[in-house]
Every structure is written in C-alpha cells, then in structure tokens.
Design a protein around this motif. Sequence first.
Motif, PDB file in Angstrom:
ATOM      1  N   THR A  60       0.704  -1.153   0.019  1.00 34.05           N
ATOM      2  CA  THR A  60      -0.076   0.207   0.181  1.00 34.05           C
ATOM      3  C   THR A  60       0.917   1.120   0.066  1.00 34.05           C
ATOM      4  N   GLY A  61       0.600   2.187  -0.844  1.00 36.89           N
ATOM      5  CA  GLY A  61       1.343   3.541  -0.898  1.00 36.89           C
ATOM      6  C   GLY A  61       2.538   3.414  -1.793  1.00 36.89           C
ATOM      7  N   SER A  62       2.825   2.180  -2.507  1.00 38.14           N
ATOM      8  CA  SER A  62       3.978   2.034  -3.282  1.00 38.14           C
ATOM      9  C   SER A  62       3.650   1.995  -4.781  1.00 38.14           C
ATOM     10  N   LEU A  63       4.475   2.586  -5.311  1.00 40.24           N
ATOM     11  CA  LEU A  63       4.545   2.610  -6.989  1.00 40.24           C
ATOM     12  C   LEU A  63       5.659   1.807  -7.488  1.00 40.24           C
ATOM     13  N   ILE A  88       9.008   2.498  -5.585  1.00 34.58           N
ATOM     14  CA  ILE A  88       8.962   3.668  -4.636  1.00 34.58           C
ATOM     15  C   ILE A  88       8.129   3.677  -3.869  1.00 34.58           C
ATOM     16  N   ASP A  89       8.314   3.722  -2.457  1.00 35.05           N
ATOM     17  CA  ASP A  89       7.428   3.310  -1.359  1.00 35.05           C
ATOM     18  C   ASP A  89       7.000   4.681  -0.888  1.00 35.05           C
ATOM     19  N   ASP A  90       5.986   4.458   0.252  1.00 35.07           N
ATOM     20  CA  ASP A  90       5.516   5.560   1.167  1.00 35.07           C
ATOM     21  C   ASP A  90       4.906   6.793   0.563  1.00 35.07           C
ATOM     22  N   LEU A  91       4.269   6.716  -0.759  1.00 31.31           N
ATOM     23  CA  LEU A  91       3.772   7.730  -1.439  1.00 31.31           C
ATOM     24  C   LEU A  91       2.472   8.290  -0.882  1.00 31.31           C
ATOM     25  N   PHE A  92       1.924   7.456   0.153  1.00 28.04           N
ATOM     26  CA  PHE A  92       0.710   8.401   0.810  1.00 28.04           C
ATOM     27  C   PHE A  92       1.121   8.734   2.267  1.00 28.04           C
TER      28      PHE A  92
END
Length: 271
Positions: A49-52, A255-259
């Motif tokens: 969750t929150g990763s692209l 890429i993690d922690d986008l949210f």
Amino acid sequence: MGHAAVLSLLPILVVFDAIEARAESCPTAKDELATDRPDVTNSSLVVPTGSLQNENGVNLTARDGGRTIDGTNTRWRLGVAPCLELLIDLPSYVGSLRAPATPGFTDVAPAVKWQVSPFPGKFDLSIVVGAALPTGAVDIAGRGTQPYVQLPWSYELQGGWGVSGMLTEFFRPEESTARHVTEATFVLEKKLNEKFSVFTEYVGDYAQSAGPTQLINSGGLYHLSPKDQVDFHVAFGLNRNSPSYIVGVGYSFRIDDLFGSHSTRETSRQF
C-alpha cells in the motif's frame, strides 16, 4: 446495551478482526521487490500500500523469417489498499527490423489486482481483472476492447525452490476468429542466493478455432537492492505457430510511502 444487541454485533466484529488480521499479512514496504517480469507468469503478490512499482523491458522477436523489437513494455503498479493494487500496461512500440513484420503500438491496458492469499502455509493467489483498450495498431493489438481475467499463483518449496503458474482467459468479442484465448503457464524457479534467481517456464496459448502457441521461456533476475532489479529471458517456440525465439532484458524499481503511511503509523504510536 442488551444481550441481543451484543450478539448481533459479534458477526460484524469477527469479520472486521479477520480483515484486520489479513491486512497485516499483506505485502509491506519492508518486503523485497516482486515483479510480473521477466517471465510471462505474473507475481502472485501485490505491491505494498502506498508503493508505486515501475517495470520495463525490451524484447527482440524472430517469427516467420521476420525480426521485431518492442519496448519499453512498461507496467505501472500502485498499491491502493492492503492486498489491492491498480496496474496499467502502457503502449509499447513494435519496430520492424526485418520483413515480414508490422510496426506500430500496442494497446493501453488497465487492471485491478487483488491478492486473495495468504492462505495458511506457503501458497499465494491473486485475481486480476483488466482490459486492453483499442488504442494501438489493429494489426498488432487486434480490434476493440479485450477484457481478461488472470489467476496467478505460487507455492514455496524447500531449499530455495518454488513453483508458480497462471491461468488467463482473454476475450476478443470484435475479432472474427479466435474470440476466446486461454493461456496457461507453469514455472519452476530456484533462488541461487539472496540476490539472484533463475527460472524455466512453459507458456501455452490456446485460441478458439486456431492452433496453440507454445513456448519454453528461461531466464533470471538480479536484485541490485531490495527495491530494484535487472532481468533477462530467452524463449524458444515449440511449434510452427510460435515465434522462433524471443530475447529480452529489463529493469524494474519500486518507490514506497507515497501516501505518507509510514509517517502516519509513527505518529499514531506516539499517542
């Protein structure tokens, strides 16, 4: 609150507890990158969750005396909730290196992926529902919207060995022939060390009112870090309907922690 009201809430509480427990076992940013390439079989795991996740590759294909090169075979995968991701295949360009070969773009194809597992044990399963939209060249991508349903699965064996596979149903309602195609894959893989893995894969496409296409696909992937990898694969056709060979390389990263989920968790622990 009366006893009857409490009893009526018990099933709801049980469901919420089950959902929360399952969410805790879904992939997180601490997990290593798991891609849908370089094999045809997609990963049975979703992105956290929150990763692209950005997956890319280039292939050289020989068929019927012709040669084509296609790229960048880009797939974007975004984790939007525990065990749930949105993904999209961007148009790739197919270029002709030697006739007979037709140049042009493939379709754009969005989809939703839900990780049904983890079940008890080492078995993982996901469900993917998507569609190729009519944005590419007809001679390459076909006509009209083409929905599909996929079931990628995997099972971890001992000693770094694993097996996986995928069943896909493609629907092509606007095609005059081969309106329905079933694709089945099976993979045997071996993790040689913490960074390097190899695999051998069978890929079979069985079209309605047409002969099958069958490939043996082998390759490997190397993790430059837990969040990025390079890969390669070589495939050979097993019958006259198949490409003579396919050679490909690729690079993927996450890429993690986008949210801002990590920051939110850290803040919540302070109160």
